[in-house]
Scaffold this motif. Structure first.
Motif, PDB file in Angstrom:
ATOM      1  N   VAL A 132       0.834  -1.207   0.000  1.00  0.00           N
ATOM      2  CA  VAL A 132       0.000   0.000   0.000  1.00  0.00           C
ATOM      3  C   VAL A 132       0.875   1.267   0.000  1.00  0.00           C
ATOM      4  O   VAL A 132       0.564   2.235  -0.701  1.00  0.00           O
ATOM      5  N   THR A 133       1.981   1.253   0.744  1.00  0.00           N
ATOM      6  CA  THR A 133       2.867   2.428   0.763  1.00  0.00           C
ATOM      7  C   THR A 133       3.392   2.711  -0.641  1.00  0.00           C
ATOM      8  O   THR A 133       3.327   3.856  -1.128  1.00  0.00           O
ATOM      9  N   LEU A 134       3.899   1.664  -1.302  1.00  0.00           N
ATOM     10  CA  LEU A 134       4.388   1.847  -2.669  1.00  0.00           C
ATOM     11  C   LEU A 134       3.235   2.207  -3.602  1.00  0.00           C
ATOM     12  O   LEU A 134       3.401   3.021  -4.521  1.00  0.00           O
ATOM     13  N   GLY A 135       2.066   1.621  -3.346  1.00  0.00           N
ATOM     14  CA  GLY A 135       0.891   1.902  -4.167  1.00  0.00           C
ATOM     15  C   GLY A 135       0.469   3.363  -4.087  1.00  0.00           C
ATOM     16  O   GLY A 135       0.199   4.005  -5.111  1.00  0.00           O
ATOM     17  N   VAL A 136       0.437   3.889  -2.871  1.00  0.00           N
ATOM     18  CA  VAL A 136       0.036   5.299  -2.693  1.00  0.00           C
ATOM     19  C   VAL A 136       1.021   6.222  -3.421  1.00  0.00           C
ATOM     20  O   VAL A 136       0.616   7.146  -4.139  1.00  0.00           O
ATOM     21  N   ILE A 137       2.314   5.950  -3.266  1.00  0.00           N
ATOM     22  CA  ILE A 137       3.336   6.785  -3.927  1.00  0.00           C
ATOM     23  C   ILE A 137       3.192   6.688  -5.447  1.00  0.00           C
ATOM     24  O   ILE A 137       3.182   7.702  -6.152  1.00  0.00           O
ATOM     25  N   GLY A 138       3.046   5.462  -5.940  1.00  0.00           N
ATOM     26  CA  GLY A 138       2.954   5.251  -7.378  1.00  0.00           C
ATOM     27  C   GLY A 138       1.715   5.890  -7.989  1.00  0.00           C
ATOM     28  O   GLY A 138       1.799   6.542  -9.041  1.00  0.00           O
ATOM     29  N   VAL A 139       0.567   5.715  -7.329  1.00  0.00           N
ATOM     30  CA  VAL A 139      -0.676   6.297  -7.864  1.00  0.00           C
ATOM     31  C   VAL A 139      -0.585   7.828  -7.841  1.00  0.00           C
ATOM     32  O   VAL A 139      -0.997   8.504  -8.792  1.00  0.00           O
ATOM     33  N   PHE A 140       0.017   8.375  -6.774  1.00  0.00           N
ATOM     34  CA  PHE A 140       0.232   9.828  -6.692  1.00  0.00           C
ATOM     35  C   PHE A 140       1.064  10.308  -7.891  1.00  0.00           C
ATOM     36  O   PHE A 140       0.720  11.296  -8.555  1.00  0.00           O
ATOM     37  N   LEU A 141       2.150   9.590  -8.192  1.00  0.00           N
ATOM     38  CA  LEU A 141       3.029   9.995  -9.300  1.00  0.00           C
ATOM     39  C   LEU A 141       2.316   9.853 -10.645  1.00  0.00           C
ATOM     40  O   LEU A 141       2.487  10.702 -11.533  1.00  0.00           O
ATOM     41  N   ILE A 142       1.517   8.774 -10.794  1.00  0.00           N
ATOM     42  CA  ILE A 142       0.771   8.584 -12.051  1.00  0.00           C
ATOM     43  C   ILE A 142      -0.147   9.777 -12.293  1.00  0.00           C
ATOM     44  O   ILE A 142      -0.235  10.322 -13.402  1.00  0.00           O
ATOM     45  N   LYS A 143      -0.830  10.217 -11.211  1.00  0.00           N
ATOM     46  CA  LYS A 143      -1.763  11.334 -11.351  1.00  0.00           C
ATOM     47  C   LYS A 143      -0.999  12.646 -11.578  1.00  0.00           C
ATOM     48  O   LYS A 143      -1.364  13.446 -12.437  1.00  0.00           O
ATOM     49  N   LYS A 144       0.070  12.839 -10.799  1.00  0.00           N
ATOM     50  CA  LYS A 144       0.826  14.098 -10.866  1.00  0.00           C
ATOM     51  C   LYS A 144       1.425  14.313 -12.257  1.00  0.00           C
ATOM     52  O   LYS A 144       1.368  15.408 -12.809  1.00  0.00           O
ATOM     53  N   TYR A 145       1.985  13.248 -12.824  1.00  0.00           N
ATOM     54  CA  TYR A 145       2.632  13.374 -14.128  1.00  0.00           C
ATOM     55  C   TYR A 145       1.734  12.889 -15.270  1.00  0.00           C
ATOM     56  O   TYR A 145       2.188  12.766 -16.403  1.00  0.00           O
ATOM     57  N   GLN A 146       0.464  12.616 -14.941  1.00  0.00           N
ATOM     58  CA  GLN A 146      -0.519  12.196 -15.947  1.00  0.00           C
ATOM     59  C   GLN A 146       0.061  11.123 -16.867  1.00  0.00           C
ATOM     60  O   GLN A 146       0.051  11.245 -18.082  1.00  0.00           O
ATOM     61  N   LEU A 147       0.580  10.078 -16.236  1.00  0.00           N
ATOM     62  CA  LEU A 147       1.242   9.011 -16.996  1.00  0.00           C
ATOM     63  C   LEU A 147       0.219   8.246 -17.850  1.00  0.00           C
ATOM     64  O   LEU A 147      -0.968   8.202 -17.538  1.00  0.00           O
ATOM     65  N   ARG A 148       0.733   7.650 -18.895  1.00  0.00           N
ATOM     66  CA  ARG A 148      -0.106   6.912 -19.831  1.00  0.00           C
ATOM     67  C   ARG A 148       0.241   5.430 -19.820  1.00  0.00           C
ATOM     68  O   ARG A 148       1.340   5.054 -19.430  1.00  0.00           O
ATOM     69  N   ASP A 149      -0.745   4.640 -20.264  1.00  0.00           N
ATOM     70  CA  ASP A 149      -0.475   3.204 -20.314  1.00  0.00           C
ATOM     71  C   ASP A 149       0.244   2.850 -21.620  1.00  0.00           C
ATOM     72  O   ASP A 149       0.591   3.730 -22.405  1.00  0.00           O
ATOM     73  N   PHE A 150       0.473   1.548 -21.840  1.00  0.00           N
ATOM     74  CA  PHE A 150       1.303   1.118 -22.971  1.00  0.00           C
ATOM     75  C   PHE A 150       0.708   1.475 -24.335  1.00  0.00           C
ATOM     76  O   PHE A 150       1.429   1.578 -25.306  1.00  0.00           O
ATOM     77  N   SER A 151      -0.627   1.677 -24.374  1.00  0.00           N
ATOM     78  CA  SER A 151      -1.213   2.030 -25.666  1.00  0.00           C
ATOM     79  C   SER A 151      -1.444   3.531 -25.787  1.00  0.00           C
ATOM     80  O   SER A 151      -2.108   3.982 -26.720  1.00  0.00           O
ATOM     81  N   GLY A 152      -0.911   4.293 -24.834  1.00  0.00           N
ATOM     82  CA  GLY A 152      -0.950   5.751 -24.952  1.00  0.00           C
ATOM     83  C   GLY A 152      -2.154   6.410 -24.314  1.00  0.00           C
ATOM     84  O   GLY A 152      -2.292   7.637 -24.359  1.00  0.00           O
ATOM     85  N   ASN A 153      -3.047   5.611 -23.718  1.00  0.00           N
ATOM     86  CA  ASN A 153      -4.209   6.201 -23.045  1.00  0.00           C
ATOM     87  C   ASN A 153      -3.826   6.649 -21.640  1.00  0.00           C
ATOM     88  O   ASN A 153      -3.004   6.002 -20.987  1.00  0.00           O
ATOM     89  N   PRO A 154      -4.424   7.755 -21.167  1.00  0.00           N
ATOM     90  CA  PRO A 154      -4.122   8.163 -19.790  1.00  0.00           C
ATOM     91  C   PRO A 154      -4.571   7.091 -18.796  1.00  0.00           C
ATOM     92  O   PRO A 154      -5.595   6.436 -19.018  1.00  0.00           O
ATOM     93  N   ILE A 155      -3.798   6.926 -17.727  1.00  0.00           N
ATOM     94  CA  ILE A 155      -4.189   5.980 -16.676  1.00  0.00           C
ATOM     95  C   ILE A 155      -5.155   6.703 -15.742  1.00  0.00           C
ATOM     96  O   ILE A 155      -4.799   7.698 -15.121  1.00  0.00           O
ATOM     97  N   LEU A 156      -6.401   6.220 -15.706  1.00  0.00           N
ATOM     98  CA  LEU A 156      -7.441   6.888 -14.922  1.00  0.00           C
ATOM     99  C   LEU A 156      -7.863   6.019 -13.750  1.00  0.00           C
ATOM    100  O   LEU A 156      -7.777   4.791 -13.805  1.00  0.00           O
ATOM    101  N   PHE A 157      -8.319   6.673 -12.706  1.00  0.00           N
ATOM    102  CA  PHE A 157      -8.840   5.956 -11.533  1.00  0.00           C
ATOM    103  C   PHE A 157     -10.291   6.357 -11.344  1.00  0.00           C
ATOM    104  O   PHE A 157     -10.602   7.544 -11.284  1.00  0.00           O
TER     105      PHE A 157
END
Lengths: 187, 137
Positions: free
Chosen positions: B47-72
């Motif tokens: 969960v600690t790594l999960g919280v950090i990772g999800v925060f970074l995904i949102k902060k940097y608006q990271l995309r998945d392998f097919s180029g779509n934004p990763i949404l929650f």
């Protein structure tokens, strides 16, 4: 210690936690999300449950990826047993061994207690009912709560979702009630 | 072939459930008796790594392998269903010592009696679908 010896030991909590988080991020990277109990709903839908409840009336093929993930999980269990295991019993704490012993459970011989999962146990009325009712509550509760340990405790709390925190509180309420109040009545 | 990556991800999940011993009824009992740090360490690290990772995904608006934004997608707001459903789930989790993922990992590991637990979990989900409209959510 060689690498293979290290792998064959039980893995430390920090390594295990890191790999579980990795699984979640791998699924996000592949455009999906980590939630295992959705498969139970998908299986109902595949079996035709959409005819009796709209809850199961959806395009289950969109969930094929998760069913494949489930097959992988079975394969992972098989690989662990055949190639990555030392065969040593689970090293639970002495106090747990003592508490379980008071209810008639022998110290661990393997990964799971014979008292619950051996063939002679599952063909007894009580043994069968324990497994059946346990499974029934997990399946019912996970869908009622909208997720299980992977969907709520890992994915949901990683996203700091209030519903998931409430669900995990429920997981523990139920678990503590079963362990400390109902177990002494059952075993 | 598009599905093979999910097979591999599932295999990794199955191996870590087995090697961490999170698939063991004994470990779940130990957790609900607060007699070892092991399960809390596993979930806490994830969960600690999960919280950090999800925060970074949102902060940097990271995309998945097919180029779509990763949404929650946030879950519906409610208390009753999460608390009541969660409690029923927890009762079953402590009794059978397995949540849905570890059930099938156990089957692969050779504990075939977990097939009964898994089939009844499917049945439990089916029962939920039948009575869903009558339950408070």
């Amino acid at each position: 210690m060689t690498l293979i010896e290290f792998i064959q030991q039980p893995w430390p909590w920090w390594l295990s936690g890191m790999i579980i988080a990795s699984v979640m991020f791998i699924l996000l990277y592949f455009g999906q999300s980590f939630g295992f109990s959705s498969n139970l709903r998908t299986i109902c839908s595949m079996a035709g449950a959409g005819k009796v409840s709209r809850f199961f009336d959806f395009n289950w093929r969109s969930q094929t990826w998760n069913l494949v993930f489930l097959l992988g999980a079975i394969l992972g269990g098989f690989i662990s047993k055949e190639f990555l295991s030392s065969g040593a019993p689970v090293m639970i704490s002495d106090s747990t061994i003592r508490d379980l012993g008071a209810m008639g459970f022998a110290p661990p011989q393997g990964m799971q207690p014979e008292e619950l999962f051996s063939m002679s146990s599952i063909f007894s009325v009580k043994g069968f009912l324990v497994l059946a009712i346990g499974g029934l509550m997990v399946g019912f509760g996970s869908r009622y709560a909208g997720g299980c340990t992977s969907g709520h405790a890992i994915s949901g709390i990683s996203n700091l979702q209030i519903p998931s925190i409430i669900a995990v509180v429920g997981f523990f309420l139920g678990g503590l009630l079963m362990t400390h109040v109902l177990f002494p009545l059952i075993f | 072939m598009k599905l093979i990556k999910f097979l591999l991800a599932g295999t990794l999940f199955g191996i870590v459930m087995a090697k961490s011993e999170a698939m063991s009824w004994y470990r779940i009992q130990e957790m609900f008796r607060f007699q070892a740090f092991h399960m809390y360490g596993i979930i806490g690290t994830a969960v600690t790594l999960g919280v950090i990772g999800v925060f970074l995904i949102k902060k940097y608006q990271l995309r998945d392998f097919s180029g779509n934004p990763i949404l929650f997608y946030p879950k519906d707001k409610s208390t009753v269903r999460y608390l009541a459903g969660g409690t029923i789930f927890g009762l079953g989790w402590a009794l059978s010592g397995a949540c849905p993922g570890p059930m099938v990992v156990n089957i692969g590991y050779g504990y075939l009696s977990l097939l009964i637990v898994f089939l009844f979990a499917v049945l439990g989900t089916f029962l939920y679908g039948l009575v869903q409209n009558k339950l408070p959510h």
